[in-house]
Scaffold this motif. Structure first.
Motif, short mmCIF file in Angstrom:
data_model
loop_
_atom_site.label_atom_id
_atom_site.label_comp_id
_atom_site.label_asym_id
_atom_site.label_seq_id
_atom_site.Cartn_x
_atom_site.Cartn_y
_atom_site.Cartn_z
N VAL A 2 58.70 7.00 123.72
CA VAL A 2 57.97 6.41 124.67
C VAL A 2 56.72 6.12 124.06
O VAL A 2 56.11 4.69 124.55
CB VAL A 2 57.78 7.19 125.90
N ALA A 3 55.88 6.68 123.13
CA ALA A 3 54.61 6.32 122.81
C ALA A 3 54.55 5.19 121.77
O ALA A 3 53.79 4.22 122.09
CB ALA A 3 54.21 7.39 122.13
N ILE A 4 55.66 5.01 121.12
CA ILE A 4 55.81 3.63 120.28
C ILE A 4 56.17 2.37 121.24
O ILE A 4 55.53 1.37 121.26
CB ILE A 4 57.14 3.90 119.41
N ALA A 27 66.05 -1.54 124.11
CA ALA A 27 67.51 -1.41 123.98
C ALA A 27 67.65 0.10 123.24
O ALA A 27 68.46 0.87 123.50
CB ALA A 27 68.23 -2.41 123.38
N ILE A 28 66.78 0.24 122.35
CA ILE A 28 67.08 1.19 121.48
C ILE A 28 66.77 2.57 122.21
O ILE A 28 67.43 3.61 122.15
CB ILE A 28 65.89 1.56 120.32
N LEU A 125 63.65 2.85 115.64
CA LEU A 125 62.39 2.35 116.45
C LEU A 125 61.18 2.12 115.71
O LEU A 125 60.42 1.04 115.93
CB LEU A 125 62.40 3.46 117.60
N GLU A 126 61.08 3.13 114.65
CA GLU A 126 59.66 3.21 113.90
C GLU A 126 59.64 1.63 113.08
O GLU A 126 58.69 1.05 112.99
CB GLU A 126 59.49 4.26 113.18
N LEU A 132 57.85 -5.89 114.22
CA LEU A 132 57.49 -6.73 115.35
C LEU A 132 55.95 -6.45 115.06
O LEU A 132 55.47 -7.81 115.31
CB LEU A 132 57.78 -6.00 116.59
N ARG A 133 55.14 -5.55 114.88
CA ARG A 133 53.71 -5.73 114.53
C ARG A 133 53.19 -6.65 113.37
O ARG A 133 52.35 -7.52 113.42
CB ARG A 133 53.23 -4.66 114.32
#
Length: 135
Positions: A2-4, A27-28, A125-126, A132-133
């Motif tokens: 959630v933090a990510i 989605a992940i 996710l990481e 994306l960043r």
């Protein structure tokens, strides 16, 4: 997780990295909720779970909706863990795919499998966040 997602914000949480077969962060996390519902809610706690696994990978929504979904899932998870019976067989082996039936699944194995899946998807996710960043 959630933090990510929170750090990515609404502008990126639904964006798929530009890689073949990549999933959005939304989605992940949604898939991880489904994994936990299935393995802990159904297989350990014996709760009836209706899951749209394919739909998890195309799920979209706002960051607030995702945060609410995770909060609700964590509450169910705590209740489901109260029914954990170490060493006992899973509660619904008939719901497993044929490829999983060859293995004797205990509730311990289901819990470890859940952790394994969540750890893998946390890494996914990481990586998605980093791509994306950078984009």
């Amino acid at each position: 997780m959630v933090a990510i997602a929170t750090r990515l914000g609404d502008e990126l949480v639904n964006t798929r990295p530009p890689l073949a077969g990549a999933n959005s962060p939304y989605a992940i996390v949604t898939h991880c909720i489904g994994v936990t519902e299935w393995w802990v809610g159904l297989m350990i706690a014996g709760r009836q779970v209706v899951r749209d696994r394919d739909g998890e990978f195309v799920a979209t929504g706002t960051l607030a909706e995702l945060q609410q979904a995770v909060t609700a899932a964590l509450e169910r998870f705590e209740g489901d863990l109260a029914k954990f019976d170490s060493g006992s067989p899973i509660r619904h082996p008939e719901r497993l795919p044929e490829t999983s039936l060859a293995r004797t699944w205990t509730q311990d194995a289901a819990l470890i499998h859940t952790l394994e899946e969540l750890a893998q998807h946390h890494g996914q996710l990481e990586l998605s966040r980093d791509i994306l960043r950078a984009g």
